[in-house]
Scaffold this motif. Sequence first.
Motif, short mmCIF file in Angstrom:
data_model
loop_
_atom_site.label_atom_id
_atom_site.label_comp_id
_atom_site.label_asym_id
_atom_site.label_seq_id
_atom_site.Cartn_x
_atom_site.Cartn_y
_atom_site.Cartn_z
N VAL A 70 -9.15 -2.46 1.88
CA VAL A 70 -8.68 -3.75 1.38
C VAL A 70 -9.82 -4.64 0.85
N PRO A 71 -10.98 -4.73 1.53
CA PRO A 71 -12.06 -5.57 0.97
C PRO A 71 -12.48 -5.15 -0.43
N TYR A 103 -5.83 -12.52 0.94
CA TYR A 103 -5.29 -11.19 0.66
C TYR A 103 -4.19 -10.91 1.69
N PHE A 104 -3.24 -10.11 1.26
CA PHE A 104 -2.09 -9.83 2.11
C PHE A 104 -1.62 -8.41 1.78
N THR A 105 -1.61 -7.52 2.76
CA THR A 105 -1.24 -6.14 2.49
C THR A 105 -0.15 -5.68 3.45
N LEU A 116 0.82 -1.20 0.00
CA LEU A 116 0.00 0.00 0.00
C LEU A 116 0.86 1.25 0.00
N PRO A 117 0.43 2.27 -0.75
CA PRO A 117 -0.92 2.40 -1.33
C PRO A 117 -1.06 2.02 -2.80
N GLU A 147 -1.79 -6.73 7.15
CA GLU A 147 -3.25 -6.93 7.22
C GLU A 147 -3.57 -8.08 6.28
N THR A 148 -4.06 -9.18 6.82
CA THR A 148 -4.27 -10.37 6.01
C THR A 148 -5.33 -11.26 6.63
#
Length: 359
Positions: A177-178, A195-197, A131-132, A298-299
Amino acid sequence: KKLIILIIIYLLLALLLFLSLWSIFRNNKDISHNPIYAGIGGAVNDRGVYEIDQETRLYELILKAKGLHKRADIRNIDTDLKVIPWEVYCIPYLPEKIYKQVPSKKIPQPKTHEIKLPQSMKRISIVYAGLPRTYMLITIIPELELITITHIPWYSRVTPEYEYPRSLYEIYLTGGVPFLGRAVKMITRETIDYYFTQKRPSWINFIDYLGGIEVKVPDEFAIEYGLPKGVNNLNGILAWEYISFISKSKRREGQIITGSLKRIEMQKEFMQSMYRKFSDSNFYLQGEILTNIMKEAETNMTTQDYLKLVQIYRKMKNPKLKLLTLPGVIQYYNGVEMYVPDWDGYEIEKKNVYLRSIN
């Protein structure tokens, strides 16, 4: 008696010194933890004042305000700028007549065919976001011993025909993220498992944890950051600057899109170097690396999911990594450059990669 009096005096002095130091420490602590705030209004979903820190960027403040309104216009806003404490920001609305305007060029609708793998071949798909503005789709096919990483330009158009052109980055700003995961699914037609951020601080910490990454840097990057030309071992901060780099000449000319395409190629080279470093690590270190990443990401993946992926990777005798870029063309909408993905081209490219792996 004199000795007792001296002892009492020393104890009192020691107590006074302790109280003074404690008072100073407490006051400094209170000052250092005084919260700071910034406000945001206009075309966001929850206008208000939000607590920030010294490193908060405008895009993070937008997400605190529950994202952009559907008519938000950020064409002339640098959302990567640091938020100024106690400042109030206003996101403008797109004029109604432009918002409802039909694009001048029609985007061809994708065909319904899709490349089908045999039933025994299971795919694991992960949306990765640095991100971003860095978005990738990672696909693992254990039976083919194949890992593909497809870069998706941040300015890719997501919304269907006859809607206001909304890029992948704007979708992320609208719903976090969603929304990003659903948008990648719309673009690639892939089933997303995880998902992995990573945000900037966690990315920097991760690269530092690895001891830096060796990569051959472009001359322009070396000059701008005072590095020797050629191969350099980049620490976390320099690695972030490297994967975000757009040359001064491109920035002066306002060629952000052209510069972003070059940046994707630099990110691919960095991914290759990072993959080699990970592959050369032993099994236990690989598990430790992934667990360390998960702490700051965030995952929806659990530690067991990570270890399972490591086990799958370790069972591959000759794992192959293929780095792709989502095919597409650049078109203008209301004076804005957007990347229109070519879904058929993406399917053909995947088919060729799969066939080469099978053969």
